[in-house]
Scaffold this motif. Structure first.
Motif, PDB file in Angstrom:
ATOM      1  N   ALA A 216       8.040  -4.920  20.221  1.00  0.00           N
ATOM      2  CA  ALA A 216       6.821  -5.685  20.606  1.00  0.00           C
ATOM      3  C   ALA A 216       6.953  -6.690  21.456  1.00  0.00           C
ATOM      4  O   ALA A 216       8.062  -7.392  21.299  1.00  0.00           O
ATOM      5  CB  ALA A 216       6.057  -6.192  19.349  1.00  0.00           C
ATOM      6  N   GLY A 217       6.163  -6.820  22.598  1.00  0.00           N
ATOM      7  CA  GLY A 217       6.537  -7.874  23.526  1.00  0.00           C
ATOM      8  C   GLY A 217       6.134  -9.286  22.992  1.00  0.00           C
ATOM      9  O   GLY A 217       5.322  -9.460  22.154  1.00  0.00           O
ATOM     10  N   PRO A 218       6.268 -10.341  24.174  1.00  0.00           N
ATOM     11  CA  PRO A 218       5.905 -11.547  23.589  1.00  0.00           C
ATOM     12  C   PRO A 218       4.292 -11.586  23.434  1.00  0.00           C
ATOM     13  O   PRO A 218       3.883 -12.320  22.342  1.00  0.00           O
ATOM     14  CB  PRO A 218       5.872 -12.422  24.915  1.00  0.00           C
ATOM     15  CG  PRO A 218       7.229 -11.606  25.537  1.00  0.00           C
ATOM     16  CD  PRO A 218       6.826 -10.234  25.365  1.00  0.00           C
ATOM     17  N   VAL A 219       3.438 -11.066  24.237  1.00  0.00           N
ATOM     18  CA  VAL A 219       1.961 -11.074  23.917  1.00  0.00           C
ATOM     19  C   VAL A 219       1.627 -10.264  22.786  1.00  0.00           C
ATOM     20  O   VAL A 219       0.872 -10.747  21.987  1.00  0.00           O
ATOM     21  CB  VAL A 219       1.281 -10.587  25.004  1.00  0.00           C
ATOM     22  CG1 VAL A 219      -0.332 -10.519  24.946  1.00  0.00           C
ATOM     23  CG2 VAL A 219       1.496 -11.149  26.343  1.00  0.00           C
ATOM     24  N   ARG A 220       2.123  -9.206  22.249  1.00  0.00           N
ATOM     25  CA  ARG A 220       1.836  -8.538  21.343  1.00  0.00           C
ATOM     26  C   ARG A 220       2.200  -9.338  19.826  1.00  0.00           C
ATOM     27  O   ARG A 220       1.660  -9.306  18.894  1.00  0.00           O
ATOM     28  CB  ARG A 220       2.755  -7.145  21.353  1.00  0.00           C
ATOM     29  CG  ARG A 220       2.480  -6.179  19.763  1.00  0.00           C
ATOM     30  CD  ARG A 220       1.111  -5.830  19.657  1.00  0.00           C
ATOM     31  NE  ARG A 220       0.972  -4.984  18.623  1.00  0.00           N
ATOM     32  CZ  ARG A 220      -0.299  -4.516  17.908  1.00  0.00           C
ATOM     33  NH1 ARG A 220      -1.326  -4.868  18.421  1.00  0.00           N
ATOM     34  NH2 ARG A 220      -0.350  -3.724  17.128  1.00  0.00           N
ATOM     35  N   ARG A 221       3.592  -9.966  20.125  1.00  0.00           N
ATOM     36  CA  ARG A 221       3.938 -10.638  18.892  1.00  0.00           C
ATOM     37  C   ARG A 221       2.805 -11.862  18.513  1.00  0.00           C
ATOM     38  O   ARG A 221       2.730 -12.157  17.610  1.00  0.00           O
ATOM     39  CB  ARG A 221       5.390 -11.127  19.012  1.00  0.00           C
ATOM     40  CG  ARG A 221       6.383 -10.178  18.958  1.00  0.00           C
ATOM     41  CD  ARG A 221       7.757 -10.898  18.808  1.00  0.00           C
ATOM     42  NE  ARG A 221       8.134 -11.738  19.937  1.00  0.00           N
ATOM     43  CZ  ARG A 221       8.681 -11.434  21.091  1.00  0.00           C
ATOM     44  NH1 ARG A 221       9.061 -10.200  21.228  1.00  0.00           N
ATOM     45  NH2 ARG A 221       8.975 -12.461  21.725  1.00  0.00           N
ATOM     46  N   PHE A 222       2.429 -12.474  19.644  1.00  0.00           N
ATOM     47  CA  PHE A 222       1.697 -13.547  19.488  1.00  0.00           C
ATOM     48  C   PHE A 222       0.211 -13.354  18.931  1.00  0.00           C
ATOM     49  O   PHE A 222      -0.424 -13.769  17.864  1.00  0.00           O
ATOM     50  CB  PHE A 222       1.300 -14.215  20.987  1.00  0.00           C
ATOM     51  CG  PHE A 222       0.198 -15.226  20.863  1.00  0.00           C
ATOM     52  CD1 PHE A 222       0.616 -16.571  20.311  1.00  0.00           C
ATOM     53  CD2 PHE A 222      -1.005 -15.069  21.172  1.00  0.00           C
ATOM     54  CE1 PHE A 222      -0.370 -17.419  20.340  1.00  0.00           C
ATOM     55  CE2 PHE A 222      -1.962 -16.001  21.427  1.00  0.00           C
ATOM     56  CZ  PHE A 222      -1.486 -17.383  20.701  1.00  0.00           C
ATOM     57  N   LEU A 223      -0.188 -12.074  19.194  1.00  0.00           N
ATOM     58  CA  LEU A 223      -1.527 -11.709  18.821  1.00  0.00           C
ATOM     59  C   LEU A 223      -1.596 -11.158  17.578  1.00  0.00           C
ATOM     60  O   LEU A 223      -2.354 -11.246  16.623  1.00  0.00           O
ATOM     61  CB  LEU A 223      -2.135 -10.529  19.781  1.00  0.00           C
ATOM     62  CG  LEU A 223      -2.523 -10.897  21.179  1.00  0.00           C
ATOM     63  CD1 LEU A 223      -3.120  -9.790  21.910  1.00  0.00           C
ATOM     64  CD2 LEU A 223      -3.485 -12.133  20.888  1.00  0.00           C
ATOM     65  N   SER A 224      -0.403 -10.419  17.139  1.00  0.00           N
ATOM     66  CA  SER A 224      -0.062  -9.554  15.681  1.00  0.00           C
ATOM     67  C   SER A 224       0.279 -10.581  14.895  1.00  0.00           C
ATOM     68  O   SER A 224       0.239 -10.214  13.522  1.00  0.00           O
ATOM     69  CB  SER A 224       0.743  -8.360  15.998  1.00  0.00           C
ATOM     70  OG  SER A 224      -0.106  -7.490  16.726  1.00  0.00           O
ATOM     71  N   ILE A 225       1.314 -11.614  15.097  1.00  0.00           N
ATOM     72  CA  ILE A 225       1.926 -12.319  14.186  1.00  0.00           C
ATOM     73  C   ILE A 225       1.334 -14.004  13.916  1.00  0.00           C
ATOM     74  O   ILE A 225       0.970 -14.486  13.095  1.00  0.00           O
ATOM     75  CB  ILE A 225       3.569 -12.218  14.122  1.00  0.00           C
ATOM     76  CG1 ILE A 225       3.880 -10.700  14.119  1.00  0.00           C
ATOM     77  CG2 ILE A 225       4.213 -13.190  13.371  1.00  0.00           C
ATOM     78  CD1 ILE A 225       5.515 -10.611  14.443  1.00  0.00           C
ATOM     79  N   SER A 226       1.498 -14.638  15.384  1.00  0.00           N
ATOM     80  CA  SER A 226       1.402 -16.016  15.341  1.00  0.00           C
ATOM     81  C   SER A 226      -0.181 -16.433  14.975  1.00  0.00           C
ATOM     82  O   SER A 226      -0.478 -17.073  14.201  1.00  0.00           O
ATOM     83  CB  SER A 226       1.858 -16.581  16.669  1.00  0.00           C
ATOM     84  OG  SER A 226       3.254 -16.405  16.962  1.00  0.00           O
TER      85      SER A 226
END
Length: 315
Positions: A216-226
């Motif tokens: 997962a890239g930064p955007v994906r991590r932000f949308l799915s986790i943060s």
């Protein structure tokens, strides 16, 4: 003999329980003493004026003289609800709420995410973004209005370099409302950024590490986790943001004065004009009561929606 040997410990236990109860009672009385000044101040400066406002909403009250001539029943509420200017003020307030609250929250979350990782100058950037929130609103609004003046304002000078004619941002529609929204968003984004920054620091780093291993890239991590994990913080900011936006006054008073032609007049500004310019205290009090009821209903609705999301699922 066994009963005789057992009785002294029981008496000692009862004595200890009595001493503990005495200490709890003393602590309880001390607690009442400590909260008494705050309770008294709230009663004098909040509860009593609130009760007076409710009483004045059913009477013919002149704030200039302080005289309450007669009771008029629901006439003030009827006048408020049938007044076209009040309905327009309600619409302007709703436009302000649905634009400023989401924009300030969204930008605050973006800035918090961008400044989450340590880098050189991060503290300076946070300070610059947060400063408008702690700066006096009147002074900031005066500077903002100077920047937007048609002749000599920095914004219009920049537009002139692009070949755009000067725009009277604060005296023409729809630019006046746009200016108020932009100023309020600029002022609030620092507060939402700080709150979101505190929430993001509580997100376990192991979640991001696991997502990185999965590709997962930064955007994906932000949308799915943060983003899902800061949902409770978003709910808090939404409730406090709506309550604050419903009471917007200073920005409108300094920047546009409710103009042009009432296009930026909000409910609180309408109440101010009725009560302290036209001295129609009855309708002003009735509108204040309606604003209070609407704010309570909006808060209850938001709390109901938030309470249904007890668990956060990561996708």
């Amino acid at each position: 003999m066994s009963e005789l040997h057992a009785s002294p410990p029981r008496r000692r236990a009862a004595s200890r329980d009595g001493t503990a109860d005495l200490h709890r009672r003393r602590e309880g009385r001390a607690g009442y003493v400590f909260v008494a000044p705050t309770t008294l101040l709230l009663a004098v400066f909040y509860l009593w004026p609130l009760a007076q406002t409710v009483v004045f909403s059913f009477s013919d009250w002149n704030p200039g003289t302080g005289r309450v001539t007669e009771s008029v029943g629901l006439e003030n509420f009827t006048h408020v609800l049938t007044d076209p200017e009040f309905r327009r003020a309600v619409l302007n307030t709703l436009v302000y709420v649905v634009t400023v609250v989401p924009c300030s929250m969204g930008l605050g979350l973006v800035f918090a995410a961008l400044l989450a990782r340590p880098f050189r100058g991060r503290g300076l950037y946070r300070t610059l973004i947060f400063t408008p929130y702690i700066a006096p609103i009147v002074g900031s609004a005066l500077i903002f209005s100077f920047l937007l003046t048609p002749l000599g304002g920095l914004v219009n000078q920049g537009l002139g370099l692009l070949g755009v004619r000067p725009i009277a941002f604060l005296t023409t529609e729809p630019w006046a409302m746009v200016s108020v929204v932009v100023f309020s968003t600029w002022q609030l984004v620092g507060y939402t950024m700080i709150i979101y920054s505190a929430a993001l620091t509580n997100v376990p780093e192991s979640y991001h590490e696991a997502a990185t291993l999965d590709g997962a890239g930064p955007v994906r991590r932000f949308l799915s986790i943060s983003l899902p994990l800061v949902a409770p913080t978003s709910g808090f900011l939404a409730i406090t943001g709506v309550i604050g936006a419903l009471q917007v006054f200073t920005q409108v008073y300094v920047l546009t004065g409710g103009g042009p032609l009432g296009s930026t007049e909000t409910v609180l500004y309408w109440i101010y004009e009725q009560g302290f310019v036209l001295f129609n205290g009855g309708p002003a009090s009735a509108a204040a009561v309606l604003l209070l009821v609407f704010g309570i209903l909006a808060s209850v609705l938001q709390l109901t929606v938030i309470s249904r999301r007890d668990t956060v699922e990561l996708s």
